[in-house]
Structures are given as C-alpha cells and as structure tokens.
Scaffold this motif. Structure first.
Motif, short mmCIF file in Angstrom:
data_model
loop_
_atom_site.label_atom_id
_atom_site.label_comp_id
_atom_site.label_asym_id
_atom_site.label_seq_id
_atom_site.Cartn_x
_atom_site.Cartn_y
_atom_site.Cartn_z
N VAL A 1 0.87 -1.19 0.00
CA VAL A 1 0.00 0.00 0.00
C VAL A 1 0.90 1.22 0.00
CG1 VAL A 1 -1.84 1.24 1.20
CG2 VAL A 1 -1.80 -1.27 1.23
N GLU A 2 0.78 2.06 -1.02
CA GLU A 2 1.71 3.17 -1.19
C GLU A 2 0.99 4.44 -1.62
OE1 GLU A 2 4.81 2.12 -3.94
OE2 GLU A 2 5.37 0.29 -2.84
N ASN A 3 1.54 5.58 -1.19
CA ASN A 3 1.11 6.89 -1.68
C ASN A 3 -0.38 7.14 -1.40
OD1 ASN A 3 3.76 7.27 -2.82
ND2 ASN A 3 3.12 5.95 -4.50
N ILE A 4 -0.71 7.09 -0.11
CA ILE A 4 -2.10 7.27 0.33
C ILE A 4 -2.19 8.51 1.21
CG2 ILE A 4 -4.07 6.19 1.48
CD1 ILE A 4 -3.06 4.62 -0.97
N VAL B 1 3.71 -7.49 4.71
CA VAL B 1 2.80 -6.36 4.54
C VAL B 1 3.64 -5.08 4.50
CG1 VAL B 1 0.84 -5.11 5.53
CG2 VAL B 1 0.97 -7.61 5.75
N HIS B 2 3.50 -4.31 3.43
CA HIS B 2 4.35 -3.15 3.20
C HIS B 2 3.48 -1.90 3.04
CE1 HIS B 2 7.78 -5.86 1.98
NE2 HIS B 2 6.75 -6.64 1.68
N LEU B 3 3.71 -0.89 3.89
CA LEU B 3 3.07 0.41 3.73
C LEU B 3 4.15 1.45 3.51
CD1 LEU B 3 0.73 -1.25 5.06
CD2 LEU B 3 0.04 0.88 6.19
N LYS B 4 3.95 2.32 2.52
CA LYS B 4 4.98 3.30 2.16
C LYS B 4 4.32 4.61 1.74
CE LYS B 4 8.74 3.86 -1.22
NZ LYS B 4 9.43 3.19 -2.36
N ASN B 5 4.82 5.70 2.27
CA ASN B 5 4.30 7.03 1.92
C ASN B 5 2.79 7.13 2.16
OD1 ASN B 5 6.93 7.63 1.06
ND2 ASN B 5 6.47 7.12 -1.08
N VAL B 6 2.43 6.91 3.40
CA VAL B 6 1.02 6.95 3.81
C VAL B 6 0.88 8.00 4.92
CG1 VAL B 6 -0.89 5.65 4.81
CG2 VAL B 6 0.70 4.52 3.23
N SER B 7 -0.14 8.84 4.81
CA SER B 7 -0.33 9.87 5.83
C SER B 7 -1.80 10.05 6.16
CB SER B 7 0.25 11.21 5.35
OG SER B 7 -0.46 11.70 4.23
N ASN C 1 6.88 -9.98 9.28
CA ASN C 1 7.37 -9.09 8.22
C ASN C 1 6.36 -8.00 7.87
OD1 ASN C 1 9.51 -10.93 8.17
ND2 ASN C 1 8.70 -12.01 6.38
N VAL C 2 6.25 -7.04 8.76
CA VAL C 2 5.42 -5.86 8.52
C VAL C 2 6.36 -4.66 8.46
CG1 VAL C 2 3.54 -4.42 9.37
CG2 VAL C 2 3.46 -6.90 9.72
N PHE C 3 6.30 -3.94 7.34
CA PHE C 3 7.25 -2.86 7.10
C PHE C 3 6.52 -1.56 6.82
CE2 PHE C 3 9.14 -6.82 5.33
CZ PHE C 3 10.14 -7.00 6.30
N LEU C 4 6.80 -0.54 7.61
CA LEU C 4 6.22 0.79 7.43
C LEU C 4 7.35 1.75 7.07
CD1 LEU C 4 3.78 1.03 10.49
CD2 LEU C 4 3.45 -0.15 8.30
N LYS C 5 7.22 2.42 5.95
CA LYS C 5 8.23 3.39 5.52
C LYS C 5 7.54 4.72 5.21
CE LYS C 5 12.03 4.10 2.28
NZ LYS C 5 12.83 3.52 1.16
N ASN D 1 9.39 -9.41 13.36
CA ASN D 1 10.03 -8.60 12.30
C ASN D 1 9.11 -7.45 11.85
OD1 ASN D 1 12.10 -7.77 10.63
ND2 ASN D 1 11.49 -9.12 8.94
N PHE D 2 8.82 -6.59 12.78
CA PHE D 2 8.13 -5.33 12.47
C PHE D 2 9.19 -4.23 12.35
CE2 PHE D 2 6.48 -1.24 13.91
CZ PHE D 2 5.38 -1.09 13.09
N MET D 3 9.15 -3.50 11.25
CA MET D 3 10.16 -2.45 11.03
C MET D 3 9.48 -1.15 10.60
SD MET D 3 13.24 -4.50 9.05
CE MET D 3 14.23 -3.00 9.00
N GLU D 4 9.94 -0.05 11.16
CA GLU D 4 9.39 1.26 10.83
C GLU D 4 10.54 2.23 10.59
OE1 GLU D 4 6.27 4.57 12.68
OE2 GLU D 4 7.26 3.11 14.01
N ASN D 5 10.46 2.96 9.48
CA ASN D 5 11.47 4.00 9.24
C ASN D 5 10.90 5.10 8.35
OD1 ASN D 5 11.69 3.05 6.49
ND2 ASN D 5 13.15 1.49 7.20
#
Length: 455
Positions: free
Chosen positions: A362-365, A402-408, A428-432, A451-455
């Motif tokens: 999920v990206e650019n939301i 599960v990948h989330l990127k550029n979400v606000s 493997n849940v990744f928030l960027k 393996n939850f990662m946030e950056n």
C-alpha cells in the motif's frame, strides 16, 4: 473506373459486410500494469467494431418492466448469437428485472440512461448459483449476473440504480435469517452439494449482489455510475482478467462494499470514486471448507488512482480469505477529509479460516481523520458468528509481508494495531514514511508480531 469494375467492388464490399456479421467481431486488448510483483497483462474485450442492438428495437418501453426485461434479454441473445455485439440502453429511465449477460456482449448505457432495477424479490428468480459471505449456494440472482461468460463488458456514461424499497427492510438480521445462516454454514462445512443449498425462502432474506461476474473471464466495467445496492456492489467471483475503471459508486446500505474480488486474479481497479456504507474494496477468497475445496486464491489485484468519500476501510482483506490472498497493490489513492473510515488497511481472519495473506503493498495514500488506525491486523474477528455456530475445523491464517509506504493521515487513535496468535505470529510488517499528525492513544499496539520495522 469502368462500370464492371465498379460493380465488382460493390459486390466485394457487400460480401465483406455480410461476412463481418458471421466473423467473431470481439477483439482482445491487453492492459499492462506495473506492480511490486510480477503482474501479467490483463486481457479485456474490445467491442469497437461490433454491431449495436438498441433495446427499443426489441420492444422496450419506458415504465414497462416486463417489456424492458424481455427486450434486454432478446438483445443480449442476438448479440451473443452473432459472436459479439453491443446492447444499447438509450437516454431515459428503463425499469427492469435481473439482467443475465452472455459471452461476447457489451451492455452499454448512453449518457442520460438509467437502468432502474426493480425492488421486487420475485424479479430475481429463479435462484442462481451464487454465494453468501463466502459460501456457495443458490440464491436470488444478482441484479446483473454473468455465469461462465467470456468477453463481457458494462460501459457508458449512464447509471445503474437499484430500487431499495424492499431490500432495505432486509438489512436487519432477525432470528429466522440467522437460522438460515446456520443452515448454510453447516451445509458448506460438510461439503453438501451446491444444489442442496437452496437459500430462497420466506425468511432467509439473503440479499443479492448488484453485479456478479461468476466464473467468467475477460471483463470490462467502465464509465458508469452505480447507485444503491442490496448487498455487495461489484463482485468478481472465481473470475480472471478484470478491469474496473472510471466508475462513480454510491451505496450506503448494509454490507455495501464497493468491489469484492473473491477467488479472482488479474484485477485492475482504477480512477474510481467510492462512497460506501462498508469497505471501499474488500478482497476475499471464500469461507472455510468451501474455499478449501475450490482452492483458488485471490491474487494480482491492483487498485490505483481512486478516491474514497466514505467506507469502513480503504482496503479490507478478509475475513473470508480461506483460499488465500496474495499480490495486492494499492497505490495513489485519496481519502477525502471528513470521510467516515475505521482503517486504511484492515486484515481480518479467525481460527476457522485457514488460507493465507502475503505480499500486500500500500503506497502513496493521503487521508484525513481515521477513526481507528492506519493499519489493523486482527486474527480473532468472528462478529455474530462467534456464538452462532461452532468451530468445526480449526485452521489458522499465516499473514506475512505487509508493506506500507508514503502513507499519511491527520488523526487516528493509533498508527498500527497488530494482534497475531502466539502459535502463529504475524511476520514481516514494514512501514516506511507512514505518518499521522495527531495520534490519540498509543502509536503501536502489537501482540505476537515478528520482524516489524518502521522507518
């Protein structure tokens, strides 16, 4: 040019026109889709050179439900008979019963055309092979129904509208309805033949989907507006190669999801506006034993460039996910400020489902205030089923990648709530670059996550 030559060319032209009626006129075009996973080109029908069939030429009259239904059905049969054609709904309001599409048919609504679907349940009989919340059964026909079709389309600038006078009285779930749910649950759990699962009776009140593409392929739904729905609005079921674009969907009744791809693959949803009483898009893959039998995951599903005015979730996955869900990409979507929404992404399952979930991107939301959080993953969601029926066979659901990127979002209770199970943690849940301006409670509420990662 001599008269003989002119006559020759006239004969050749007439032969060409005559042959054109007998040659399969539907072309196939391919839609290339970029995604973070390997996405095959989606094949959809092109009716550009097909013959048109105007429903008034078949006896349609405004205000006459019986004649309109027959005219649409006759036009569909003619278009199918010659190998491809466009059934034209002209300007004006045309009340009708259920519409059953056939292969190589494009149902086209001209600008200003309204197909108004009757509210009378008897207009959706005889019962057809359909589903209810992930279980196969015989139920009222969807308002528009395609079964084992290839090369079908619904297009145009007109509107599909459901009269809700009776359907809305079926929204509650009284005891007789719940008893029918229990009956279907047991029939499906013990793999009883579909023909035994007859769910049309005086009290079951299983509302039909608005549009169901059932076991069909090469599907285009483009341009139309959809208003109201008895149940799920657009339901690609066990179908392949589906493009849904440039729609304006408004449905605010009970279970009024926008699009429910179920055990379907190669699906593109783009440039749509959703204003829903339930989830904007709800990706499913059947319930329990029925889905294990069918063994068909939902995969390769892309939603992009869409706007959500209302809806419980931007994208929901489950809880009917027993066939498995993989390769989902949601990109560049906007939730308007003031929308009533619980999560942007919500993955839900329980101990009965089995299946799996993986490769969710999920990206650019962009969103305003969200009632609960950006991301929710819960593994004990049973709703009314918890005390209604027992767990017949326990199967947990592996959830990973599960990948989330550029979400606000502007405001939420939490950014993420993830509840896995001790014996099968979520992995493997990744928030960027995922941000919320104002978090009212805890930022992350997690149990059993690896393996939850946030950056």
């Amino acid at each position: 040019m001599t008269k003989i030559a002119q006559a020759f060319f006239v004969v050749v032209f007439l032969l060409f026109v005559s042959c054109k009626e007998t040659i399969h006129p539907v072309k196939i075009s391919k839609v290339e889709v970029e995604a973070p996973f390997k996405m095959p080109a989606i094949e959809i029908p092109d009716f550009s050179y097909c013959k048109q069939f105007l429903i008034t030429d078949f006896g349609a009259i405004k205000g006459n439900k019986k004649r309109n239904s027959k005219a649409i059905d006759d036009a569909i049969n003619e278009a199918n008979k010659i190998g491809g054609g466009i059934v034209i709904i002209p300007e004006g309001e045309w009340i009708t019963k259920s519409i059953h599409l056939k292969s190589n048919v494009n149902l086209h609504l001209n600008k200003g055309a309204v197909l108004l679907f009757s509210e009378a349940p008897e207009d959706y009989l005889p019962a057809v092979h359909s589903t209810w919340e992930g279980m196969e059964c015989y139920n009222y026909s969807p308002l528009i129904y395609a079964y084992q079709c290839k090369n079908i389309a619904i297009t145009g600038e007109g509107k599909l509208k459901a009269k809700m006078d009776i359907w809305k009285t079926w929204f509650p779930r009284p005891k007789p309805h719940m008893n029918s749910l229990k009956r279907l649950y047991n029939l499906a759990s013990y793999n009883k033949p579909i023909e035994e699962r007859q769910m049309v009776n005086d009290t079951a009140h299983f509302r039909p989907q608005f549009i169901q593409f059932n076991r069909s392929q090469n599907i285009l739904l483009e341009g139309v507006s959809i208003e109201n729905s008895p149940f799920w609005t657009i339901h690609p079921y066990l179908s392949k190669d589906v493009v849904i674009r440039n729609l304006n969907v408004y449905a605010h009744g009970h279970n009024n999801d926008g699009v429910d791809p179920e055990m379907s693959e190669n699906v593109l949803i783009e440039n749509c506006i959703f204003d829903q009483g339930d989830d904007a898009i709800a990706i499913k893959s059947g319930r329990n034993q029925d889905a294990w039998r069918l063994n068909t995951p939902s995969k390769n599903i892309v939603m992009r460039n869409c706007t959500m005015k209302n809806g419980h979730q931007l994208v929901a996955i489950g809880s009917e996910l027993s066939g498995g869900i993989e390769n989902v990409f949601v990109d560049n979507c906007n939730v308007v400020d003031g929308a009533k929404m619980y999560h942007l992404v919500f993955i839900k399952t329980n101990e009965r489902r089995g299946g799996y979930v993986k490769n969710i991107f999920v990206e650019n939301i962009k969103a305003g205030k969200i009632a609960n959080g950006v991301l929710g993953i819960e593994t004990d969601v049973l709703y009314q089923w918890r005390d209604l029926v027992p767990t017949i066979e326990r199967k947990l659901t592996p959830i990973s990648d599960v990948h989330l990127k550029n979400v606000s979002a502007t405001e939420t209770e939490y950014l993420s709530k993830i509840f896995g199970q001790a014996e099968l943690p979520i992995e493997n849940v990744f928030l960027k670059n995922v941000s919320v301006d104002n978090i009212l409670k805890e930022k992350h509420i997690h149990e059993n996550v690896v393996n939850f990662m946030e950056n």
